[in-house]
Enzyme design. Structure first.
Site, PDB file in Angstrom:
ATOM      1  N   SER A 112      41.056  38.465  33.675  1.00 13.04           N
ATOM      2  CA  SER A 112      42.032  37.486  33.191  1.00 13.04           C
ATOM      3  C   SER A 112      41.847  37.251  31.708  1.00 13.04           C
ATOM      4  O   SER A 112      40.744  36.930  31.253  1.00 13.04           O
ATOM      5  CB  SER A 112      41.822  36.131  33.882  1.00 13.04           C
ATOM      6  OG  SER A 112      42.392  36.138  35.143  1.00 13.04           O
ATOM      7  N   HIS A 134      47.173  39.123  33.517  1.00 15.28           N
ATOM      8  CA  HIS A 134      46.878  40.510  33.869  1.00 15.28           C
ATOM      9  C   HIS A 134      48.075  41.359  33.490  1.00 15.28           C
ATOM     10  O   HIS A 134      49.203  40.881  33.474  1.00 15.28           O
ATOM     11  CB  HIS A 134      46.576  40.646  35.356  1.00 15.28           C
ATOM     12  CG  HIS A 134      45.220  40.126  35.729  1.00 15.28           C
ATOM     13  ND1 HIS A 134      44.119  40.922  35.819  1.00 15.28           N
ATOM     14  CD2 HIS A 134      44.803  38.879  35.985  1.00 15.28           C
ATOM     15  CE1 HIS A 134      43.073  40.194  36.136  1.00 15.28           C
ATOM     16  NE2 HIS A 134      43.457  38.937  36.242  1.00 15.28           N
ATOM     17  N   ARG A 172      44.145  43.749  37.929  1.00 16.74           N
ATOM     18  CA  ARG A 172      43.364  43.989  39.140  1.00 16.74           C
ATOM     19  C   ARG A 172      43.956  43.172  40.268  1.00 16.74           C
ATOM     20  O   ARG A 172      44.678  42.210  40.044  1.00 16.74           O
ATOM     21  CB  ARG A 172      41.882  43.700  38.922  1.00 16.74           C
ATOM     22  CG  ARG A 172      41.496  42.341  38.445  1.00 16.74           C
ATOM     23  CD  ARG A 172      40.110  41.897  38.888  1.00 16.74           C
ATOM     24  NE  ARG A 172      38.954  42.683  38.517  1.00 16.74           N
ATOM     25  CZ  ARG A 172      38.096  42.372  37.541  1.00 16.74           C
ATOM     26  NH1 ARG A 172      38.314  41.326  36.788  1.00 16.74           N
ATOM     27  NH2 ARG A 172      37.020  43.095  37.340  1.00 16.74           N
ATOM     28  N   HIS A 183      43.316  40.793  43.543  1.00 19.06           N
ATOM     29  CA  HIS A 183      42.309  39.835  44.006  1.00 19.06           C
ATOM     30  C   HIS A 183      42.503  39.544  45.497  1.00 19.06           C
ATOM     31  O   HIS A 183      43.630  39.584  45.995  1.00 19.06           O
ATOM     32  CB  HIS A 183      42.447  38.505  43.250  1.00 19.06           C
ATOM     33  CG  HIS A 183      42.352  38.630  41.760  1.00 19.06           C
ATOM     34  ND1 HIS A 183      43.435  38.995  40.985  1.00 19.06           N
ATOM     35  CD2 HIS A 183      41.320  38.443  40.910  1.00 19.06           C
ATOM     36  CE1 HIS A 183      43.061  39.016  39.711  1.00 19.06           C
ATOM     37  NE2 HIS A 183      41.783  38.693  39.635  1.00 19.06           N
ATOM     38  N   TYR A 195      42.411  36.639  46.746  1.00 24.40           N
ATOM     39  CA  TYR A 195      43.200  35.400  46.908  1.00 24.40           C
ATOM     40  C   TYR A 195      44.697  35.642  46.814  1.00 24.40           C
ATOM     41  O   TYR A 195      45.487  34.778  47.183  1.00 24.40           O
ATOM     42  CB  TYR A 195      42.760  34.306  45.921  1.00 24.40           C
ATOM     43  CG  TYR A 195      42.976  34.633  44.456  1.00 24.40           C
ATOM     44  CD1 TYR A 195      44.248  34.621  43.893  1.00 24.40           C
ATOM     45  CD2 TYR A 195      41.906  34.946  43.634  1.00 24.40           C
ATOM     46  CE1 TYR A 195      44.442  34.926  42.557  1.00 24.40           C
ATOM     47  CE2 TYR A 195      42.082  35.243  42.306  1.00 24.40           C
ATOM     48  CZ  TYR A 195      43.358  35.237  41.766  1.00 24.40           C
ATOM     49  OH  TYR A 195      43.550  35.541  40.455  1.00 24.40           O
ATOM     50  N   GLU A 196      45.093  36.826  46.336  1.00 21.85           N
ATOM     51  CA  GLU A 196      46.523  37.168  46.349  1.00 21.85           C
ATOM     52  C   GLU A 196      46.965  37.633  47.744  1.00 21.85           C
ATOM     53  O   GLU A 196      48.132  37.954  47.946  1.00 21.85           O
ATOM     54  CB  GLU A 196      46.802  38.280  45.329  1.00 21.85           C
ATOM     55  CG  GLU A 196      46.567  37.854  43.882  1.00 21.85           C
ATOM     56  CD  GLU A 196      46.703  39.028  42.931  1.00 21.85           C
ATOM     57  OE1 GLU A 196      47.827  39.293  42.488  1.00 21.85           O
ATOM     58  OE2 GLU A 196      45.679  39.683  42.645  1.00 21.85           O
ATOM     59  N   ALA A 226      36.847  36.738  33.561  1.00 19.67           N
ATOM     60  CA  ALA A 226      36.730  35.371  33.031  1.00 19.67           C
ATOM     61  C   ALA A 226      35.944  34.580  34.069  1.00 19.67           C
ATOM     62  O   ALA A 226      36.170  34.761  35.263  1.00 19.67           O
ATOM     63  CB  ALA A 226      38.114  34.771  32.854  1.00 19.67           C
ATOM     64  N   MET A 246      36.295  34.819  40.615  1.00 16.30           N
ATOM     65  CA  MET A 246      37.065  35.199  41.803  1.00 16.30           C
ATOM     66  C   MET A 246      37.301  36.709  41.867  1.00 16.30           C
ATOM     67  O   MET A 246      38.296  37.155  42.435  1.00 16.30           O
ATOM     68  CB  MET A 246      38.410  34.474  41.800  1.00 16.30           C
ATOM     69  CG  MET A 246      38.315  32.970  41.572  1.00 16.30           C
ATOM     70  SD  MET A 246      39.931  32.192  41.467  1.00 16.30           S
ATOM     71  CE  MET A 246      39.465  30.547  40.895  1.00 16.30           C
ATOM     72  N   SER A 247      36.424  37.485  41.262  1.00 16.22           N
ATOM     73  CA  SER A 247      36.644  38.944  41.242  1.00 16.22           C
ATOM     74  C   SER A 247      35.310  39.663  41.188  1.00 16.22           C
ATOM     75  O   SER A 247      34.270  39.090  41.516  1.00 16.22           O
ATOM     76  CB  SER A 247      37.493  39.319  40.019  1.00 16.22           C
ATOM     77  OG  SER A 247      36.757  39.113  38.826  1.00 16.22           O
ATOM     78  N   ASN A 300      35.171  28.475  30.574  1.00 16.46           N
ATOM     79  CA  ASN A 300      35.103  27.029  30.827  1.00 16.46           C
ATOM     80  C   ASN A 300      33.749  26.705  31.444  1.00 16.46           C
ATOM     81  O   ASN A 300      33.121  27.574  32.038  1.00 16.46           O
ATOM     82  CB  ASN A 300      36.217  26.606  31.799  1.00 16.46           C
ATOM     83  CG  ASN A 300      36.172  27.397  33.102  1.00 16.46           C
ATOM     84  OD1 ASN A 300      36.697  28.523  33.174  1.00 16.46           O
ATOM     85  ND2 ASN A 300      35.530  26.848  34.102  1.00 16.46           N
ATOM     86  N   HIS A 343      44.222  27.226  34.366  1.00 14.94           N
ATOM     87  CA  HIS A 343      44.287  28.678  34.094  1.00 14.94           C
ATOM     88  C   HIS A 343      44.752  28.965  32.665  1.00 14.94           C
ATOM     89  O   HIS A 343      44.316  29.940  32.049  1.00 14.94           O
ATOM     90  CB  HIS A 343      45.212  29.354  35.124  1.00 14.94           C
ATOM     91  CG  HIS A 343      45.203  30.861  35.071  1.00 14.94           C
ATOM     92  ND1 HIS A 343      44.047  31.613  35.168  1.00 14.94           N
ATOM     93  CD2 HIS A 343      46.199  31.766  34.920  1.00 14.94           C
ATOM     94  CE1 HIS A 343      44.339  32.911  35.086  1.00 14.94           C
ATOM     95  NE2 HIS A 343      45.641  33.034  34.930  1.00 14.94           N
TER      96      HIS A 343
HETATM   97  N1  HPA Z   1      35.721  29.234  38.609  1.00 17.76           N
HETATM   98  C1  HPA Z   1      36.174  30.346  39.206  1.00 17.76           C
HETATM   99  N2  HPA Z   1      36.804  31.299  38.552  1.00 17.76           N
HETATM  100  C2  HPA Z   1      36.972  31.159  37.226  1.00 17.76           C
HETATM  101  C3  HPA Z   1      36.524  30.015  36.545  1.00 17.76           C
HETATM  102  C4  HPA Z   1      35.855  29.000  37.282  1.00 17.76           C
HETATM  103  O1  HPA Z   1      35.419  27.963  36.746  1.00 17.76           O
HETATM  104  N3  HPA Z   1      36.866  30.183  35.230  1.00 17.76           N
HETATM  105  C5  HPA Z   1      37.485  31.383  35.143  1.00 17.76           C
HETATM  106  N4  HPA Z   1      37.567  31.973  36.341  1.00 17.76           N
END
Ligand code: HPA
Length: 277
Positions: free
Chosen positions: A37, A69, A89, A91, A93-94, A121, A216-217, A240, A252
Site C-alpha cells: 500500500s 495499489h 497484491r 489480500h 480480507y478482499e 505498509a 495485513m499482507s 502509523n 487508510h
Molecule cells: N495495522 C494493520 N495494518 C496496517 C497498519 C496497522 O496499524 N498500518 C498499515 N497497515
C-alpha cells in the site's frame, strides 16, 4: 472465504509466467518486487522500464480493489538485472483465496525470479520508530489462520510442504540492504487477516507475542516464496503507530500519505538492493 482447493495453482502460475514473457518480451526475470500500500510510486523510479502489463491480463490475477495499489506488472532493467515489479497484491480480507493471495509470488518464481522482495505498509509497535521509518523484516508471525500450503500436496516437480521457515528472511539479503542503508532497524512482522485495524487490546497481545510491526499482507507470500526456494527480503514502512500507541485515529488515507512521503527513500533502498544482487 473461498479456498481454491483442487485447482493446480502451480500450473496457473506457469501459465501466467508464460503470458508475462509473451507480453513483455522478457524470457526470464531475475528478481521480483511486490509493492505494498502506498509503495506504488516506487514502480516509476526503480530502473529503465522495458514493458508494462495489466495484472488483470495475466491468468489468475484479480484486479486490485484496494486504493493505493496499482494494477500493473512492470518489467524493469536495473543494470543487467531483469526485475519484475508487481504493483498490486491480493489480500485475504478482499475475500480472495489464499492461493490467489500468493499467485503473484508463484508467478514471479515461475518467471525465473530467484529473489523476492516483499514490501508493505505497517503499524509500528516499537515506540521509537517514527512514521516513515523503513524496517527490515527478520521474522514473522503468521496470524491469518491459513497458509498457502493448505490443499492437496504440491505436485511432484515442486518441493513438498512442511517448509522450513527458520531463516525465512534471508540474512544475506538483509546484510545487503544494511549495506545500502546502515541505519535500518530490523523487526518481526505480525500478519493478520485484517480488513479492520487492530484494537489496542490486540496490539498489547501482539507486543506480548514479540511483534514489532503489524499488517495485513506479506506472511503468506513469504511462506509461498520460501516453499519454492526463492531468497526473500521483506521491508515494512511504518505508516502509523499501532492502535492505542498514539492519540491518532487510524485512517487508510494517512497510511497512503505516509508511504508517499517516504517514497524517495524507499526507491533508493530498493534500487540499491537490486543493484547489489
Ligand atoms: N495495522 C494493520 N495494518 C496496517 C497498519 C496497522 O496499524 N498500518 C498499515 N497497515
Amino acid at each position: 472465504m473461498e479456498t481454491n482447493i483442487g485447482t493446480d495453482h502451480y500450473e496457473l502460475a506457469a501459465d501466467a509466467a508464460a503470458e508475462l514473457a509473451r507480453r513483455t518480451g522478457v524470457e526470464r526475470h531475475d528478481a521480483a518486487v511486490v509493492l505494498g500500500s502506498g509503495w506504488a510510486a516506487a514502480a516509476d523510479d526503480l530502473g529503465a522500464v522495458v514493458a508494462d502489463v495489466e495484472l488483470g491480463d495475466l491468468p489468475g490475477f484479480p484486479a486490485p480493489t484496494v486504493v493505493g495499489h496499482r494494477n500493473l506488472a512492470r518489467s524493469v532493467k536495473v543494470g543487467d538485472l531483469a526485475a519484475l515489479v508487481l504493483g498490486g497484491r491480493a489480500h485475504l480480507y478482499e475475500g480472495h483465496a489464499v492461493h490467489t493471495v500468493v499467485h503473484g509470488v508463484r508467478t514471479a518464481i515461475a518467471a525465473g525470479c530467484r529473489t523476492i522482495i516483499l514490501t508493505n505498509a505497517a503499524g509500528g509497535l516499537n515506540p521509537t520508530w517514527p512514521v516513515g521509518q523503513p524496517v527490515l523484516l527478520c521474522d514473522q508471525l503468521n496470524l491469518t489462520g491459513t497458509t498457502p500450503m493448505v490443499g492437496p500436496p504440491p505436485p511432484d516437480d515442486k518441493p513438498a510442504r512442511f517448509v522450513d521457515l527458520t531463516e525465512a528472511y534471508s540474512p544475506r539479503l538483509r546484510a545487503l540492504a544494511m549495506d545500502v542503508d546502515p541505519t535500518l532497524p530490523e523487526g518481526i512482522y505480525a500478519g493478520l487477516l485484517g480488513g479492520a485495524y487492530e484494537t489496542p487490546a490486540e496490539i498489547r497481545m501482539l507486543q506480548t507475542m514479540g511483534a514489532d510491526l503489524v499488517g495485513m499482507s506479506t506472511v503468506l507470500e513469504a511462506i509461498a516464496a520460501r516453499h519454492l526456494g526463492a531468497e526473500l527480503l521483506g521491508v515494512s514502512l511504518v505508516t502509523n503507530a499501532a492502535a492505542g500507541l498514539s492519540d491518532e485515529v487510524l485512517d487508510h488515507t494517512d497510511v497512503l500519505d505516509a508511504a508517499r512521503d517516504a517514497g524517495p527513500r524507499m526507491v533508493a533502498l530498493l534500487r540499491g538492493v537490486l543493484e547489489r544482487l
